[in-house]
Design a protein around this motif. Structure first.
Motif, short mmCIF file in Angstrom:
data_model
loop_
_atom_site.label_atom_id
_atom_site.label_comp_id
_atom_site.label_asym_id
_atom_site.label_seq_id
_atom_site.Cartn_x
_atom_site.Cartn_y
_atom_site.Cartn_z
N GLY A 17 0.84 -1.20 0.00
CA GLY A 17 0.00 0.00 0.00
C GLY A 17 0.87 1.24 0.00
N THR A 19 1.57 3.34 -2.16
CA THR A 19 1.11 4.52 -2.89
C THR A 19 -0.12 5.13 -2.23
OG1 THR A 19 -0.29 3.15 -4.29
CG2 THR A 19 1.91 3.64 -5.13
N GLY A 20 -0.59 4.55 -1.14
CA GLY A 20 -1.86 4.96 -0.53
C GLY A 20 -1.75 6.24 0.28
N ASP A 21 -2.89 6.64 0.80
CA ASP A 21 -3.00 7.89 1.55
C ASP A 21 -2.10 7.89 2.79
OD1 ASP A 21 -4.58 10.38 2.20
OD2 ASP A 21 -5.02 9.17 3.97
N LEU A 22 -2.13 6.81 3.55
CA LEU A 22 -1.35 6.76 4.79
C LEU A 22 0.16 6.83 4.49
CD1 LEU A 22 -1.59 6.43 7.88
CD2 LEU A 22 -1.19 3.99 7.54
N ARG A 25 0.88 10.49 3.35
CA ARG A 25 0.70 11.56 4.35
C ARG A 25 1.56 11.38 5.60
NH1 ARG A 25 -3.49 12.70 7.08
NH2 ARG A 25 -4.54 10.72 6.74
N ALA A 50 2.70 -1.92 -4.29
CA ALA A 50 1.27 -1.63 -4.44
C ALA A 50 0.82 -2.04 -5.83
CB ALA A 50 1.00 -0.15 -4.19
N ARG A 51 -0.46 -1.83 -6.10
CA ARG A 51 -1.00 -2.32 -7.36
C ARG A 51 -0.57 -1.49 -8.57
NH1 ARG A 51 -7.17 -3.65 -6.53
NH2 ARG A 51 -7.02 -1.49 -5.92
N VAL A 93 2.81 -5.08 -7.18
CA VAL A 93 2.44 -6.38 -6.63
C VAL A 93 0.94 -6.44 -6.47
CG1 VAL A 93 2.48 -7.70 -4.46
CG2 VAL A 93 4.58 -6.72 -5.31
N ASP A 94 0.37 -7.62 -6.78
CA ASP A 94 -1.03 -7.83 -6.39
C ASP A 94 -1.02 -8.80 -5.22
OD1 ASP A 94 -3.65 -8.32 -6.03
OD2 ASP A 94 -4.07 -9.00 -8.07
N VAL A 95 -1.40 -8.33 -4.06
CA VAL A 95 -1.29 -9.19 -2.88
C VAL A 95 -2.35 -10.29 -2.88
CG1 VAL A 95 -0.23 -7.37 -1.50
CG2 VAL A 95 -2.69 -7.75 -1.32
N SER A 119 -0.01 -1.56 4.96
CA SER A 119 -0.78 -0.31 4.89
C SER A 119 -1.82 -0.43 3.78
CB SER A 119 0.17 0.86 4.65
OG SER A 119 -0.55 2.06 4.63
N VAL A 120 -2.62 -1.47 3.88
CA VAL A 120 -3.68 -1.74 2.90
C VAL A 120 -4.96 -1.98 3.67
CG1 VAL A 120 -2.16 -2.79 1.17
CG2 VAL A 120 -3.12 -4.20 2.99
N LEU A 124 -7.04 -7.42 3.31
CA LEU A 124 -5.88 -7.97 2.60
C LEU A 124 -4.77 -8.45 3.54
CD1 LEU A 124 -5.58 -5.26 -0.25
CD2 LEU A 124 -6.68 -7.50 -0.36
N GLU A 147 -1.86 -2.31 10.38
CA GLU A 147 -2.61 -1.06 10.62
C GLU A 147 -3.96 -1.35 11.27
OE1 GLU A 147 -2.94 2.06 10.72
OE2 GLU A 147 -0.85 2.51 10.31
N LYS A 148 -4.58 -0.30 11.74
CA LYS A 148 -5.93 -0.45 12.27
C LYS A 148 -6.93 -0.36 11.11
CE LYS A 148 -8.15 3.81 13.27
NZ LYS A 148 -8.70 4.81 14.12
P1 NAD Z 1 -5.65 3.79 0.45
O1 NAD Z 1 -6.93 3.27 -0.12
O2 NAD Z 1 -5.31 5.22 0.24
O3 NAD Z 1 -4.43 2.94 -0.15
C1 NAD Z 1 -4.51 1.55 -0.31
C2 NAD Z 1 -3.21 1.02 -0.90
O4 NAD Z 1 -3.36 -0.40 -1.00
C3 NAD Z 1 -2.87 1.55 -2.28
O5 NAD Z 1 -1.47 1.74 -2.34
C4 NAD Z 1 -3.27 0.39 -3.20
O6 NAD Z 1 -2.49 0.32 -4.39
C5 NAD Z 1 -2.94 -0.79 -2.31
N1 NAD Z 1 -3.69 -1.99 -2.73
C6 NAD Z 1 -5.02 -2.17 -2.77
N2 NAD Z 1 -5.31 -3.42 -3.21
C7 NAD Z 1 -4.12 -4.03 -3.45
C8 NAD Z 1 -3.76 -5.32 -3.92
N3 NAD Z 1 -4.66 -6.25 -4.24
N4 NAD Z 1 -2.44 -5.59 -4.02
C9 NAD Z 1 -1.50 -4.67 -3.69
N5 NAD Z 1 -1.78 -3.45 -3.26
C10 NAD Z 1 -3.09 -3.13 -3.13
O7 NAD Z 1 -5.67 3.39 1.99
P2 NAD Z 1 -4.96 4.17 3.21
O8 NAD Z 1 -5.82 5.29 3.62
O9 NAD Z 1 -3.54 4.45 2.86
O10 NAD Z 1 -5.07 3.09 4.38
C11 NAD Z 1 -4.22 1.97 4.47
C12 NAD Z 1 -4.44 1.27 5.81
O11 NAD Z 1 -4.11 2.18 6.86
C13 NAD Z 1 -5.88 0.84 6.07
O12 NAD Z 1 -5.87 -0.35 6.83
C14 NAD Z 1 -6.44 1.97 6.93
O13 NAD Z 1 -7.50 1.53 7.76
C15 NAD Z 1 -5.21 2.31 7.75
N6 NAD Z 1 -5.22 3.69 8.28
C16 NAD Z 1 -5.21 4.76 7.43
C17 NAD Z 1 -5.19 6.04 7.94
C18 NAD Z 1 -5.13 7.24 7.03
O14 NAD Z 1 -5.04 8.35 7.55
N7 NAD Z 1 -5.17 7.08 5.73
C19 NAD Z 1 -5.21 6.24 9.33
C20 NAD Z 1 -5.22 5.13 10.17
C21 NAD Z 1 -5.21 3.86 9.63
#
Ligand code: NAD
Length: 483
Positions: A17, A19-22, A25, A50-51, A93-95, A119-120, A124, A147-148
């Protein structure tokens, strides 16, 4: 000034994950700060997994933008950022399948610490754990950061624990609760167990009650669909507020050692009395002029999910017998403030007359927006004309008290990630702790579901629902002002 930062051992940190928000940020800006402070060795590597179909350079560019946008605590120095970014790599990667795993496995060094950050989305977590094992990556040197949310009830948390522990030992599993990484939260332990002053008073004989408040001004924003299936009880109480309660209420551990601390926290959770229905108030924010209601934000016009909870509870042991703990948390309240207040008992007798014996000492520990502590004490009002008493706070905002050192204070995420690399689990939740917390919260949530409980409405920008005020007023007490 001589740096007190000790570099950690070389590591490969793989962020599923990435590339995701967490990651954008919090995780990457946090790692950059650790890099700038000299804690991250130059041969450490961070691998985004990430995907998205990206190359290494694309990922480095994406993280350059993220760090420039989200690392608000410092002026980003480009030269340092270039060196840091050179330590980043990326694998698509596709997990859920096998795509990309052989590339990932080939990239990971076997002669250093391997940390895998999940961080997905929680659905997953199990896929990643079993694929790490299948690809020979679940080695004794590996550790995983989860993560939570950790489950949505006792049963799902047990299942997740079983899935993870099929591949990893408990001492390899780091369940993150970022509240535990906050400087003030750790200071709770320092204050209690590093000073002689407080501990003798830290019991039912001297403490009247305790309030824990986590108030937010933000609503559910873009997380509305996720939040609507969760609510404040699952999102905040079961994890963050319970962890704070444990640190305040636990017995002194014999050592500052992960299992000694976590054993004591677990005893607190197991000593919590079941909560009576009339000791819980759920709320949902309502629309005010030009402000959306919760239902608008969650895009669910029939939602009964709570954006606010207030609870009165007790800990059934000798230390806390008869001391109420009042917990509350909510969204779109009048101010952003997280605070723990230890309210001491009234004087048994005042030599100054009636007016002075109403005052109570309060030790208030602020977690946000500014981390610090105040102790309300009674003193004489200066000036002539008799003995008039006033209540004043002894104020210790850490940024003021610690001066230049406060700038070194790392954000919760960066501290916790470095703890993972160092192998220190003190600030992470153990599997049995998480399960015990769900065991306490489950009956409360089940009771709401069984009777289709309708949350009490409260105005955006208010202090919460009226019933929450009544919850504490009934006992002749008041919530502290949220400001
Ligand atoms: P997001 O949706 O922004 O990002 C998800 C990531 O997972 C992306 O990088 C995506 O490419 C990857 N992904 C999804 N499916 C996939 C797959 N099949 N194979 C590989 N990669 C895959 O999510 P987020 O906000 O970054 O949150 C991630 C985790 O952190 C979650 O468990 C969320 O509950 C936890 N969390 C997030 C925050 C926050 O502020 N964003 C705060 C606390 C906890």
């Amino acid at each position: 000034m001589v740096s007190r930062v000790i570099p950690v051992d070389p590591f490969d940190l793989i962020i599923f994950g990435g590339t995701g928000d967490l990651a954008r940020r919090k995780i990457l800006p946090g790692l950059f700060r650790r890099f700038c402070s000299g804690q991250m060795p130059l041969n450490a590597r961070i691998i985004g997994a990430a995907r998205a179909d990206l190359g290494k350079v694309d990922y480095q560019d994406m993280m350059r933008n993220a760090i420039s946008e989200f690392d608000t605590n410092r002026n980003v120095e480009n030269a340092q950022l270039d060196i840091f970014l050179a330590q980043l790599d990326y694998v698509s990667v596709d997990v859920r399948g096998d795509d990309g795993w052989s590339d990932l496995a080939a990239l990971i060094r076997k002669d250093c610490i391997n940390a895998y950050y999940f961080s997905v989305s929680p659905g997953l977590f199990g896929d990643i754990a079993s694929r790490l094992n299948a690809w020979g990556l679940a080695t004794p040197k590996a550790r995983i950061v989860v993560e939570k949310p950790f489950g949505r009830d006792l049963e799902s948390a047990k299942n997740l624990n079983a899935v993870l522990s099929a591949q990893f030992q408990e001492n390899q599993i780091y369940r993150i609760d970022h509240y535990l990484g906050k400087e003030t939260v750790q200071n709770l332990m320092a204050v209690r167990f590093g000073n002689l002053l407080f501990e003798p008073l830290w019991n039912a004989q001297y403490i009247d009650h305790i309030q824990i408040t986590v108030a937010e001004t933000v609503g559910v924003g873009g997380r509305g669909t996720y939040y609507d299936k969760s609510g404040a009880m699952r999102d905040m109480v079961q994890n963050h507020l319970m962890q704070l309660l444990c640190l305040i209420a636990m017995e002194p551990p014999s050592h500052f050692d992960p299992d000694a601390v976590r054993d004591e926290k677990l005893k607190v959770i197991r000593s919590l009395a079941p909560v009576e229905a009339y000791h819980v108030v759920r709320g949902q924010y309502d629309a005010t002029l030009a402000k959306n209601s919760y239902r608008d934000d969650a895009e669910n016009p029939r939602s009964f999910t709570e954006s606010y909870v207030a609870i009165k509870t007790h800990i059934e042991n000798w230390r806390w017998s008869g001391v109420p703990f009042y917990l509350r948390t909510g969204k779109k309240l009048k101010a952003r403030s997280s605070e723990i207040a230890i309210v001491f008992k009234k004087l048994p007798h005042s030599i100054f007359g009636k007016s002075s014996d109403e005052k109570q000492n309060v030790l208030a520990i602020q977690l946000q927006p500014n981390e610090g502590m105040t102790l309300d004490v009674t003193i004489k009002e200066p000036g002539p004309g008799g003995m008039r008493l006033i209540h004043v706070p002894l104020d210790m905002t850490f940024a003021d008290a610690l001066g230049e050192h406060s700038e070194e204070s790392p954000d919760a995420y960066e501290r916790l990630i470095m703890d993972v690399i160092r192998g220190d689990q003190t600030l992470f939740m153990r599997g049995d702790e998480v399960e015990a917390a769900w065991k306490w919260t489950d009956p409360i949530i089940k009771a709401w579901e069984t009777r289709n409980d309708v949350p009490k409405l409260y105005d955006v920008g208010s202090a919460g629902p009226e019933d929450a005020m009544a919850l504490i007023h009934r006992d002749g007490r008041r919530w502290r002002e949220v400001k």
